[in-house]
Design a protein around this motif. Structure first.
Motif, PDB file in Angstrom:
ATOM      1  N   LEU A 138       0.845  -1.186   0.000  1.00 18.98           N
ATOM      2  CA  LEU A 138       0.000   0.000   0.000  1.00 18.98           C
ATOM      3  C   LEU A 138       0.884   1.242   0.000  1.00 18.98           C
ATOM      4  O   LEU A 138       1.560   1.521   0.987  1.00 18.98           O
ATOM      5  N   HIS A 139       0.848   1.993  -1.085  1.00 15.47           N
ATOM      6  CA  HIS A 139       1.690   3.180  -1.232  1.00 15.47           C
ATOM      7  C   HIS A 139       0.928   4.423  -0.766  1.00 15.47           C
ATOM      8  O   HIS A 139       0.650   5.324  -1.546  1.00 15.47           O
ATOM      9  N   HIS A 140       0.610   4.460   0.517  1.00 11.90           N
ATOM     10  CA  HIS A 140      -0.208   5.548   1.057  1.00 11.90           C
ATOM     11  C   HIS A 140       0.607   6.758   1.492  1.00 11.90           C
ATOM     12  O   HIS A 140       0.093   7.867   1.540  1.00 11.90           O
ATOM     13  N   GLY A 141       1.913   6.574   1.787  1.00  9.49           N
ATOM     14  CA  GLY A 141       2.724   7.694   2.268  1.00  9.49           C
ATOM     15  C   GLY A 141       2.576   7.886   3.767  1.00  9.49           C
ATOM     16  O   GLY A 141       1.759   7.231   4.427  1.00  9.49           O
ATOM     17  N   HIS A 142       3.367   8.788   4.316  1.00 11.64           N
ATOM     18  CA  HIS A 142       3.343   9.017   5.763  1.00 11.64           C
ATOM     19  C   HIS A 142       1.998   9.584   6.226  1.00 11.64           C
ATOM     20  O   HIS A 142       1.454   9.168   7.239  1.00 11.64           O
ATOM     21  N   ARG A 143       1.475  10.549   5.494  1.00 15.00           N
ATOM     22  CA  ARG A 143       0.220  11.192   5.890  1.00 15.00           C
ATOM     23  C   ARG A 143      -0.835  11.116   4.786  1.00 15.00           C
ATOM     24  O   ARG A 143      -1.753  11.926   4.734  1.00 15.00           O
ATOM     25  N   GLY A 144      -0.635  10.156   3.883  1.00 17.53           N
ATOM     26  CA  GLY A 144      -1.605  10.000   2.808  1.00 17.53           C
ATOM     27  C   GLY A 144      -1.216  10.717   1.527  1.00 17.53           C
ATOM     28  O   GLY A 144      -2.041  10.858   0.626  1.00 17.53           O
ATOM     29  N   HIS A 179      -0.572 -11.045   7.709  1.00 13.02           N
ATOM     30  CA  HIS A 179       0.778 -10.481   7.756  1.00 13.02           C
ATOM     31  C   HIS A 179       0.720  -9.023   7.325  1.00 13.02           C
ATOM     32  O   HIS A 179       0.027  -8.663   6.367  1.00 13.02           O
ATOM     33  N   SER A 180       1.448  -8.189   8.049  1.00 13.56           N
ATOM     34  CA  SER A 180       1.617  -6.790   7.640  1.00 13.56           C
ATOM     35  C   SER A 180       2.963  -6.299   8.144  1.00 13.56           C
ATOM     36  O   SER A 180       3.430  -6.706   9.211  1.00 13.56           O
ATOM     37  N   LEU A 181       3.562  -5.422   7.365  1.00 12.28           N
ATOM     38  CA  LEU A 181       4.881  -4.902   7.697  1.00 12.28           C
ATOM     39  C   LEU A 181       4.984  -3.474   7.206  1.00 12.28           C
ATOM     40  O   LEU A 181       4.754  -3.200   6.019  1.00 12.28           O
ATOM     41  N   ARG A 182       5.314  -2.559   8.101  1.00 14.85           N
ATOM     42  CA  ARG A 182       5.493  -1.159   7.717  1.00 14.85           C
ATOM     43  C   ARG A 182       6.912  -0.989   7.180  1.00 14.85           C
ATOM     44  O   ARG A 182       7.900  -1.300   7.856  1.00 14.85           O
ATOM     45  N   THR A 183       7.036  -0.510   5.952  1.00 16.76           N
ATOM     46  CA  THR A 183       8.337  -0.289   5.314  1.00 16.76           C
ATOM     47  C   THR A 183       8.434   1.181   4.922  1.00 16.76           C
ATOM     48  O   THR A 183       8.090   1.557   3.803  1.00 16.76           O
ATOM     49  N   GLY A 184       8.902   2.008   5.865  1.00 17.67           N
ATOM     50  CA  GLY A 184       8.975   3.437   5.597  1.00 17.67           C
ATOM     51  C   GLY A 184       7.589   4.023   5.454  1.00 17.67           C
ATOM     52  O   GLY A 184       6.726   3.849   6.316  1.00 17.67           O
ATOM     53  N   PRO A 185       7.318   4.683   4.335  1.00 19.57           N
ATOM     54  CA  PRO A 185       5.992   5.303   4.142  1.00 19.57           C
ATOM     55  C   PRO A 185       4.933   4.318   3.628  1.00 19.57           C
ATOM     56  O   PRO A 185       3.790   4.704   3.443  1.00 19.57           O
ATOM     57  N   TRP A 186       5.329   3.069   3.372  1.00 20.96           N
ATOM     58  CA  TRP A 186       4.388   2.098   2.811  1.00 20.96           C
ATOM     59  C   TRP A 186       4.054   1.022   3.840  1.00 20.96           C
ATOM     60  O   TRP A 186       4.722   0.873   4.869  1.00 20.96           O
ATOM     61  N   THR A 187       3.011   0.266   3.533  1.00 26.26           N
ATOM     62  CA  THR A 187       2.650  -0.899   4.356  1.00 26.26           C
ATOM     63  C   THR A 187       2.432  -2.091   3.448  1.00 26.26           C
ATOM     64  O   THR A 187       1.627  -2.040   2.513  1.00 26.26           O
ATOM     65  N   GLU A 188       3.144  -3.176   3.723  1.00 27.65           N
ATOM     66  CA  GLU A 188       2.975  -4.419   2.983  1.00 27.65           C
ATOM     67  C   GLU A 188       1.981  -5.292   3.739  1.00 27.65           C
ATOM     68  O   GLU A 188       2.167  -5.596   4.913  1.00 27.65           O
ATOM     69  N   VAL A 189       0.925  -5.695   3.065  1.00 24.16           N
ATOM     70  CA  VAL A 189      -0.147  -6.467   3.703  1.00 24.16           C
ATOM     71  C   VAL A 189      -0.431  -7.717   2.884  1.00 24.16           C
ATOM     72  O   VAL A 189      -0.426  -7.668   1.650  1.00 24.16           O
ATOM     73  N   VAL A 190      -0.641  -8.836   3.596  1.00 25.73           N
ATOM     74  CA  VAL A 190      -1.044 -10.079   2.934  1.00 25.73           C
ATOM     75  C   VAL A 190      -2.345 -10.548   3.584  1.00 25.73           C
ATOM     76  O   VAL A 190      -2.416 -10.713   4.803  1.00 25.73           O
ATOM     77  N   TRP A 191      -3.358 -10.742   2.755  1.00 25.81           N
ATOM     78  CA  TRP A 191      -4.659 -11.261   3.196  1.00 25.81           C
ATOM     79  C   TRP A 191      -4.816 -12.718   2.751  1.00 25.81           C
ATOM     80  O   TRP A 191      -4.257 -13.117   1.716  1.00 25.81           O
ATOM     81  N   VAL A 192      -5.584 -13.473   3.489  1.00 21.78           N
ATOM     82  CA  VAL A 192      -5.996 -14.809   3.055  1.00 21.78           C
ATOM     83  C   VAL A 192      -7.517 -14.838   3.006  1.00 21.78           C
ATOM     84  O   VAL A 192      -8.191 -14.087   3.729  1.00 21.78           O
ATOM     85  N   ARG A 193      -8.033 -15.665   2.144  1.00 24.41           N
ATOM     86  CA  ARG A 193      -9.488 -15.858   2.053  1.00 24.41           C
ATOM     87  C   ARG A 193      -9.752 -17.345   2.123  1.00 24.41           C
ATOM     88  O   ARG A 193      -9.375 -18.100   1.219  1.00 24.41           O
ATOM     89  N   LEU A 194     -10.392 -17.779   3.183  1.00 21.93           N
ATOM     90  CA  LEU A 194     -10.635 -19.207   3.406  1.00 21.93           C
ATOM     91  C   LEU A 194     -11.877 -19.678   2.675  1.00 21.93           C
ATOM     92  O   LEU A 194     -12.806 -18.914   2.455  1.00 21.93           O
TER      93      LEU A 194
END
Length: 320
Positions: free
Chosen positions: A259-265, A305-320
């Motif tokens: 997610l390339h949202h930036g620090h404040r959007g 899973h989620s990981l903040r990498t600087g201004p971005w957030t890496e997110v992994v979703w699962v759907r059962l």
């Protein structure tokens, strides 16, 4: 002489009585016919006899309307007409609320594995519920930037990998037995759009997710892992899928998005200082990502899973 006069008087008297009797008879008869009826009040209008109405002919019976067709069962509806779930999106009140949403895990994955290395790698849930079987899995990877470790790792595992990136200057080709490359980006239109990575931005060919699945013959197939690292084009993907083809989401088992949202959007807008962007303003990307994240939740996606990498957030979703 007296007797004669008496007879004359008697004759006159009888005649007078006769006249009186006749007059009385006339008056009696006249009063009888002029007297109003005892069962009708004076000055009351006489009842009017209604004209006799002939019975109307019986109307011809109308044909019975054809019964309306019964609605089709949900599982038989055309896929693009399937009912969407009722989704209530809570209001975003501050930036911390946004951050905390992605820190919270909705699914506890017991078996994890990294596919790829460094910035190109992604976390994959290997639980039995994911049904990720070698030689029977399909992976879509959008955003390569000449970093092939994720794609090659899944190919080595035995999955068919479809890789997409229009910014590398490479034509469509078969990279390996299990990796096929397409010089194409993902968006919410079919045509050209300004996309890129870092300083390498330009107008390149893009297409919608549904059209891309048709092109590679995977419209009705399970997508075991969908990766999007596309420098804010993920917003175009979400907008298109939720608006036009939400039924395709049910075929995705794992979804990894940076997610390339930036620090404040501020997104990718580096010309503006962070303080110049209000986190909840119309110029901020935070409310947009917030809406799409909750829509994913309504469609059954859970964050593992989620990981903040600087201004971005890496997110992994699962759907059962």
């Amino acid at each position: 002489m007296l007797l004669r006069h008496a007879k004359i008087i008697m004759k006159r008297h009888d005649t007078l009585l006769l006249v009186i009797c006749i007059l009385l008879s006339i008056l009696y008869i006249s009063s009888k016919y002029d007297k109003p009826s005892t069962d009708q009040k004076p000055n009351e209008p006489q009842p009017q006899h209604e004209p006799r109405l002939e019975p109307n002919p019986e109307p011809e019976p109308k044909p019975e309307p054809e019964p309306e067709p019964e609605p089709e069962p949900i599982d038989q509806l055309p896929k693009d007409q399937e009912p969407q779930p009722l989704c209530v999106i809570p209001p975003l009140e501050n930036r911390n609320q946004f951050t905390e949403h992605f820190r919270k895990k909705d699914y506890n994955c017991k078996s994890r594995r990294d596919f790829g290395v460094a910035s190109g790698g992604k976390v994959v849930c290997m639980d039995n519920e994911m049904h990720l079987e070698p030689n029977d899995c399909r992976v879509l990877s959008f955003g390569i930037n000449n970093e092939w470790s994720f794609d090659d790792s899944f190919a080595k595992f035995g999955c068919k990998v479809y890789s997409f990136d229009p910014t590398m200057g490479k034509q469509d080709h078969q990279r390996s037995k299990n990796v096929q490359f397409f010089n194409l980006g993902i968006s919410n239109i079919t045509g050209q759009r300004r996309v890129g990575m870092g300083r390498h931005f330009g107008y390149f060919d893009v297409d919608r997710y549904g059209h891309i699945l048709e092109r590679i013959g995977l419209t009705d197939k399970t997508i075991d892992y969908l990766k999007l690292d596309v420098e804010l084009s993920e917003l175009d993907f979400f907008q298109d899928v939720f608006t036009n083809t939400p039924h395709l989401l049910k075929n995705i088992r794992q979804l990894a998005v940076e997610l390339h949202h930036g620090h404040r959007g501020e997104g990718l807008n580096k010309k503006k200082r962070h303080s110049e962007i209000e986190a909840l303003s119309s110029k901020s990307t935070l409310p947009v990502f917030w809406k799409y994240a909750h829509q994913l939740k309504c469609y059954g996606f859970k964050i593992f899973h989620s990981l903040r990498t600087g201004p971005w957030t890496e997110v992994v979703w699962v759907r059962l």
